[in-house]
Write a protein that holds these residues in place. Structure first.
Motif, PDB file in Angstrom:
ATOM      1  N   GLN A   1      -7.005 -13.337  79.386  1.00 19.17           N
ATOM      2  CA  GLN A   1      -7.047 -13.688  77.971  1.00 19.17           C
ATOM      3  C   GLN A   1      -8.231 -12.979  77.317  1.00 19.17           C
ATOM      4  N   VAL A   2      -7.970 -12.308  76.205  1.00 21.31           N
ATOM      5  CA  VAL A   2      -8.994 -11.591  75.462  1.00 21.31           C
ATOM      6  C   VAL A   2      -9.294 -12.347  74.179  1.00 21.31           C
ATOM      7  N   GLN A   3     -10.552 -12.559  73.920  1.00 24.31           N
ATOM      8  CA  GLN A   3     -10.972 -13.192  72.664  1.00 24.31           C
ATOM      9  C   GLN A   3     -11.599 -12.139  71.758  1.00 24.31           C
ATOM     10  N   LEU A   4     -11.225 -12.184  70.501  1.00 24.18           N
ATOM     11  CA  LEU A   4     -11.737 -11.248  69.504  1.00 24.18           C
ATOM     12  C   LEU A   4     -12.428 -12.039  68.404  1.00 24.18           C
ATOM     13  N   VAL A   5     -13.680 -11.705  68.152  1.00 27.38           N
ATOM     14  CA  VAL A   5     -14.456 -12.391  67.115  1.00 27.38           C
ATOM     15  C   VAL A   5     -14.836 -11.385  66.046  1.00 27.38           C
ATOM     16  N   GLU A   6     -14.334 -11.606  64.849  1.00 30.95           N
ATOM     17  CA  GLU A   6     -14.563 -10.699  63.732  1.00 30.95           C
ATOM     18  C   GLU A   6     -15.674 -11.223  62.831  1.00 30.95           C
ATOM     19  N   SER A   7     -16.329 -10.304  62.165  1.00 32.72           N
ATOM     20  CA  SER A   7     -17.345 -10.668  61.184  1.00 32.72           C
ATOM     21  C   SER A   7     -17.487  -9.547  60.170  1.00 32.72           C
ATOM     22  N   GLY A   8     -18.086  -9.869  59.025  1.00 30.13           N
ATOM     23  CA  GLY A   8     -18.426  -8.840  58.057  1.00 30.13           C
ATOM     24  C   GLY A   8     -17.602  -8.809  56.795  1.00 30.13           C
ATOM     25  N   GLU A  88      -7.226  -2.488  45.621  1.00 27.89           N
ATOM     26  CA  GLU A  88      -6.041  -2.494  46.494  1.00 27.89           C
ATOM     27  C   GLU A  88      -6.383  -2.598  47.971  1.00 27.89           C
ATOM     28  N   ASP A  89      -7.662  -2.546  48.314  1.00 29.16           N
ATOM     29  CA  ASP A  89      -8.077  -2.788  49.692  1.00 29.16           C
ATOM     30  C   ASP A  89      -8.208  -4.284  49.985  1.00 29.16           C
ATOM     31  N   THR A  90      -8.056  -5.106  48.975  1.00 29.74           N
ATOM     32  CA  THR A  90      -8.153  -6.544  49.165  1.00 29.74           C
ATOM     33  C   THR A  90      -7.060  -7.033  50.114  1.00 29.74           C
ATOM     34  N   ALA A  91      -7.471  -7.720  51.169  1.00 30.75           N
ATOM     35  CA  ALA A  91      -6.535  -8.184  52.193  1.00 30.75           C
ATOM     36  C   ALA A  91      -7.299  -8.981  53.248  1.00 30.75           C
ATOM     37  N   VAL A  92      -6.546  -9.609  54.124  1.00 27.21           N
ATOM     38  CA  VAL A  92      -7.135 -10.152  55.346  1.00 27.21           C
ATOM     39  C   VAL A  92      -7.083  -9.040  56.389  1.00 27.21           C
ATOM     40  N   TYR A  93      -8.226  -8.758  56.976  1.00 25.89           N
ATOM     41  CA  TYR A  93      -8.332  -7.690  57.967  1.00 25.89           C
ATOM     42  C   TYR A  93      -8.350  -8.300  59.364  1.00 25.89           C
ATOM     43  N   TYR A  94      -7.485  -7.781  60.212  1.00 21.90           N
ATOM     44  CA  TYR A  94      -7.332  -8.304  61.562  1.00 21.90           C
ATOM     45  C   TYR A  94      -7.764  -7.272  62.585  1.00 21.90           C
ATOM     46  N   CYS A  95      -8.535  -7.713  63.538  1.00 22.49           N
ATOM     47  CA  CYS A  95      -8.911  -6.876  64.671  1.00 22.49           C
ATOM     48  C   CYS A  95      -7.791  -6.934  65.714  1.00 22.49           C
ATOM     49  N   ASN A  96      -7.557  -5.824  66.359  1.00 24.86           N
ATOM     50  CA  ASN A  96      -6.523  -5.738  67.381  1.00 24.86           C
ATOM     51  C   ASN A  96      -7.063  -5.057  68.629  1.00 24.86           C
ATOM     52  N   TRP A  97      -6.672  -5.574  69.789  1.00 22.70           N
ATOM     53  CA  TRP A  97      -7.039  -5.010  71.101  1.00 22.70           C
ATOM     54  C   TRP A  97      -5.766  -4.893  71.891  1.00 22.70           C
ATOM     55  N   ARG A  98      -5.473  -3.743  72.422  1.00 14.10           N
ATOM     56  CA  ARG A  98      -4.228  -3.618  73.162  1.00 14.10           C
ATOM     57  C   ARG A  98      -4.335  -2.606  74.296  1.00 14.10           C
ATOM     58  N   THR A  99      -3.518  -2.864  75.303  1.00 14.33           N
ATOM     59  CA  THR A  99      -3.288  -1.913  76.370  1.00 14.33           C
ATOM     60  C   THR A  99      -1.774  -1.729  76.477  1.00 14.33           C
TER      61      THR A  99
END
Length: 115
Positions: A1-8, A88-99
């Motif tokens: 399980q990978v946890q991703l913590v976003e900030s900023g 137009e850059d207004t949005a929810v930004y999601y981090c992604n990690w994949r293999t």
């Protein structure tokens, strides 16, 4: 399980800058792709930028020349420097990690650009 913590994320005026960070933990995979996607209200989630472990990058046409993705492999962290922001850059930004086998998402961080 990978946890991703976003900030900023946050609120900024048009023309301003923000820097997003995403720290990954729980992964033993050294070869992966990390990236940022965004979703505006009423729209589908879309690619912003990705970066491989080796540093190869890919950008959406709409952000080329304004956004820069980078990563620190020692810290398992990916960054998104966003300059010359537009409403137009207004949005929810999601981090992604994949293999090849796995795909994980962060909880999202709101970016709002006022005109």
């Amino acid at each position: 399980q990978v946890q991703l913590v976003e900030s900023g994320g946050g609120l900024v005026q048009a023309g301003g800058s923000l820097r997003l960070s995403c720290a990954a933990s729980g992964s033993d995979f050294r070869r992966n792709v990390m990236g940022w996607y965004r979703q505006a209200p009423g729209k589908q989630r879309e690619l912003v930028a990705t970066i491989t472990t080796g540093g190869s990058t890919n950008y959406a046409d709409s952000v080329k020349g304004r956004f820069t993705i980078s990563r620190d492999n020692a810290k398992n962290t990916v960054y998104l420097q966003m300059n010359s922001l537009k409403p137009e850059d207004t949005a929810v930004y999601y981090c992604n990690w994949r293999t090849v086998l796995y795909n994980y998402w962060g909880q999202g961080t709101q970016v709002t650009v006022s005109s």
